[in-house]
Scaffold this active site. Structure first.
Site, PDB file in Angstrom:
ATOM      1  CB  THR A 111     -11.608  12.212   0.033  1.00 31.15           C
ATOM      2  OG1 THR A 111     -12.183  12.775  -1.140  1.00 31.15           O
ATOM      3  CG2 THR A 111     -11.919  13.087   1.232  1.00 31.15           C
ATOM      4  CB  THR A 168      -0.892  -4.010   0.812  1.00 33.52           C
ATOM      5  OG1 THR A 168      -0.871  -5.020   1.818  1.00 33.52           O
ATOM      6  CG2 THR A 168      -1.062  -4.655  -0.553  1.00 33.52           C
ATOM      7  CB  CYS A 221      -2.114 -13.609   3.497  1.00 29.31           C
ATOM      8  SG  CYS A 221      -0.370 -13.291   3.702  1.00 29.31           S
TER       9      CYS A 221
HETATM   10  C1  LIG Z   1       6.034  -6.855   6.514  1.00 32.82           C
HETATM   11  C2  LIG Z   1       4.638  -6.543   6.094  1.00 32.82           C
HETATM   12  N1  LIG Z   1       4.416  -5.823   4.984  1.00 32.82           N
HETATM   13  C3  LIG Z   1       3.185  -5.520   4.576  1.00 32.82           C
HETATM   14  C4  LIG Z   1       2.071  -5.914   5.270  1.00 32.82           C
HETATM   15  C5  LIG Z   1       0.709  -5.531   4.767  1.00 32.82           C
HETATM   16  O1  LIG Z   1       0.241  -4.469   5.519  1.00 32.82           O
HETATM   17  P1  LIG Z   1      -1.246  -3.896   5.342  1.00 32.82           P
HETATM   18  O2  LIG Z   1      -2.121  -4.906   6.003  1.00 32.82           O
HETATM   19  O3  LIG Z   1      -1.221  -2.607   6.062  1.00 32.82           O
HETATM   20  O4  LIG Z   1      -1.519  -3.757   3.900  1.00 32.82           O
HETATM   21  C6  LIG Z   1       2.245  -6.654   6.438  1.00 32.82           C
HETATM   22  C7  LIG Z   1       1.102  -7.160   7.220  1.00 32.82           C
HETATM   23  O5  LIG Z   1       0.386  -8.048   6.842  1.00 32.82           O
HETATM   24  C8  LIG Z   1       3.559  -6.979   6.853  1.00 32.82           C
HETATM   25  O6  LIG Z   1       3.769  -7.701   7.953  1.00 32.82           O
END
Ligand SMILES: Cc1ncc(COP(=O)(O)O)c(C=O)c1O
Lengths: 397, 126
Positions: free
Chosen positions: A249, A82, A334
């Site tokens: 950090t 993200t 989500c």
């Molecule tokens: C394609 C994709 N991008 C981004 C994310 C977000 O990843 P993170 O949970 O490491 O922020 C996910 C997972 O939810 C994902 O499947």
């Protein structure tokens, strides 16, 4: 209201695309790192505690870099995909805003990408939202046609998190490179499942996360091309770590975990993929035998572990509740909790009803044949039961 | 964040009573409401005799609450007279099954199916 849950046998975990368990070898190394004799020093400190932590971090940087064909200095640690997506998209667009305010992505990206682009729209950028075909694939020609002289960035995911469909990022990378447009790829779902080579694929920015690849949650990477340098504005400010692009950090134990997870992932990739492909075919065969079941997304351009199917004539919420012995996803994790149909499946042309009656099964390193067979039996039982209760035809009163 | 279901809902969802339908025939009435496209559909059929409902079958396409409501209703309607069937209202099912507020509309579809059943009875023996 007393909520009730079936609590007979333990749930079968078929949700590896949401997150994976940490590989025990990775967990072991992380724990070692956390012990008093481990590496508690601040990696930015010059004393021996700091340099010990720093050297572990640099080793991990090499491990991740090697897994994607990159040079270690191109790797920036983040908190996950993200943050990497946000840093890449907002960072490049804002840095180059005075040269042009047009950017390109697709309608089936992860929310971390979609919402970063929506933020850019609020900041006055124009976004072209490419529409994939019903197979989920964005054709490289669509990208070429979308490019304008003022286009600054193209962002497309390598593998879709809901359907497992693979995009031809190498072909798209070649087009972007030829036109001098920065190309970002969200590879959260492809690491350890497909070969990735940022040089050969002409990728300028690549997002990775550890927790979809048997590493810990809360750590990720943004690969940034350094030669020629790509202008990028940070999205947070502070101590100036990671060449000023990502202050804070560094979490040594997390980083060490991601490094080993990616090293193992690359080393065992082919064996994993072969095993998972066979399991997925077994699952698909079992599900298709139920009847009234259709695959969502391209039949062959897909990663080994992910299967997204829709069930005709079964209502989605009842299907999910009926399948609660299985840890699976409908839409993306989500998005569930809301009644809304998955925007990804809607973009592939599925009706609201069919999108809601779709289930993503995702298999991984610890999935067994027995898990798959039990899952088929449970799905078959519940779908059969719910269909038997459903109105058979349009009856005349 | 899955929605919560009361134990009554879970019981009826897991062990639905009187699923299916009666084939058209003497003393058989049928009431339908909703549609699959709309996400909720009920088909009620009943065997009537001597001004009473003798048996009910239900078919439902919908969420667990709806399936439970169809099952629960199939028991509830047995023994009702024409007048009682005509007077049936959704609140009765809501009290027993505790529908979440946002699903109340689905109970109105169930009420429509009961009304259609009642009207079919009137047509059968005016
Ligand atoms: C394609 C994709 N991008 C981004 C994310 C977000 O990843 P993170 O949970 O490491 O922020 C996910 C997972 O939810 C994902 O499947």
């Amino acid at each position: 209201m007393t909520p009730s849950h079936k609590s007979s046998s333990p749930a079968i975990y078929l949700d590896y695309a949401a997150t994976t368990p940490v590989d025990p070898r990775v967990a072991e190394l992380m724990i070692e790192c956390l012990r008093p004799e481990g590496a508690h020093g601040n990696p930015s400190s010059g004393h021996t505690f700091g340099t010990r932590a720093r050297s572990m971090i640099e080793k991990a940087r090499q491990q991740v870099a090697a897994a994607i064909g990159a040079r270690p200095e191109c790797i920036i640690w983040t908190s996950g995909a993200t943050e990497s997506d946000n840093l890449a998209i907002l960072g490049v667009a804002r840095f180059h805003a005075d040269r042009g305010r047009h950017v390109v992505t697709s309608r089936t990206e992860h929310k971390a990408v979609v919402d970063a682009f929506k933020q850019l729209e609020k900041e006055g950028f124009e976004v072209t939202w490419l529409k994939p075909g019903t197979d989920g694939i964005v054709r490289p020609e669509q990208v070429r046609e979308a490019l304008r002289p003022e286009t600054q960035l193209v962002s497309l995911m390598h593998v879709n998190n809901e359907t497992g469909v693979i995009q031809d990022v190498a072909a798209i990378g070649a087009i972007c490179r030829e036109r001098g447009v920065a190309f970002h790829v969200d590879a959260a779902q492809s690491a350890g499942k497909l070969p990735i080579n940022v040089e050969a694929m002409n990728i300028d920015l690549l997002s990775l996360t550890a927790h979809k690849a048997y590493g810990p949650k809360g750590i990720g990477v943004l690969y940034i091309r350094r030669r020629p340098p790509l202008g990028l504005r940070p999205i947070s400010y502070g101590g100036g770590q990671e060449t000023g692009l990502r202050s804070g950090t560094l979490p040594t134990h997390q980083i060490v975990g991601m490094g080993l997870a990616f090293e193992i992932g690359e080393r065992e990739r082919e064996a994993d993929v072969t095993r998972l492909s066979a399991l997925r075919e077994r699952l698909l065969k079992g599900l298709l035998a139920i009847g009234g079941v259709e695959l969502n997304g391209h039949p062959t351009e897909r990663v080994a572990g992910v299967l997204n199917v829709c069930f005709h004539n079964v209502e989605g919420e009842s299907l999910r509740f009926g399948l609660r012995e299985l840890a699976v996803s409908s839409g993306s994790a989500c998005a569930s909790g809301s009644d809304e149909a998955s925007y990804v499946l809607r973009a592939l042309g599925r009706s609201d009803q069919l999108a809601q009656s779709s289930i993503r099964f995702s298999l991984g390193r610890f999935t067994t044949e027995d898990d798959v067979d039990r899952a088929i039996a449970i799905v078959s039982r519940e779908v059969g039961r719910l269909r038997a209760l459903a109105p058979t035809s349009t009856p005349t009163p | 964040m899955e929605p919560e279901y009361s134990s009554t809902v879970v019981e009826h969802f897991e062990h639905p009573r009187n699923g299916g339908h009666f084939e058209a025939g003497e003393g058989v009435i049928r009431g339908t409401a909703g549609s699959v496209a709309q996400g909720t559909m009920f088909v009620l059929s009943a065997q009537v005799a001597e001004e009473r409902i003798e048996a009910v079958r239900f078919e439902a396409y919908g969420c667990p609450h709806c399936i439970a409501a169809g099952s629960w209703l199939s028991e509830r309607l047995v023994g009702l007279s024409r007048e009682q069937l005509r007077a049936w209202r959704w609140r009765d099912a809501d009290q027993a099954l505790q529908f979440p507020l946002e699903k109340r509309g689905r109970l109105l579809i169930l009420e429509d199916a009961v009304r259609a059943l009642s009207e079919a009875w009137t047509r059968l023996i005016p």
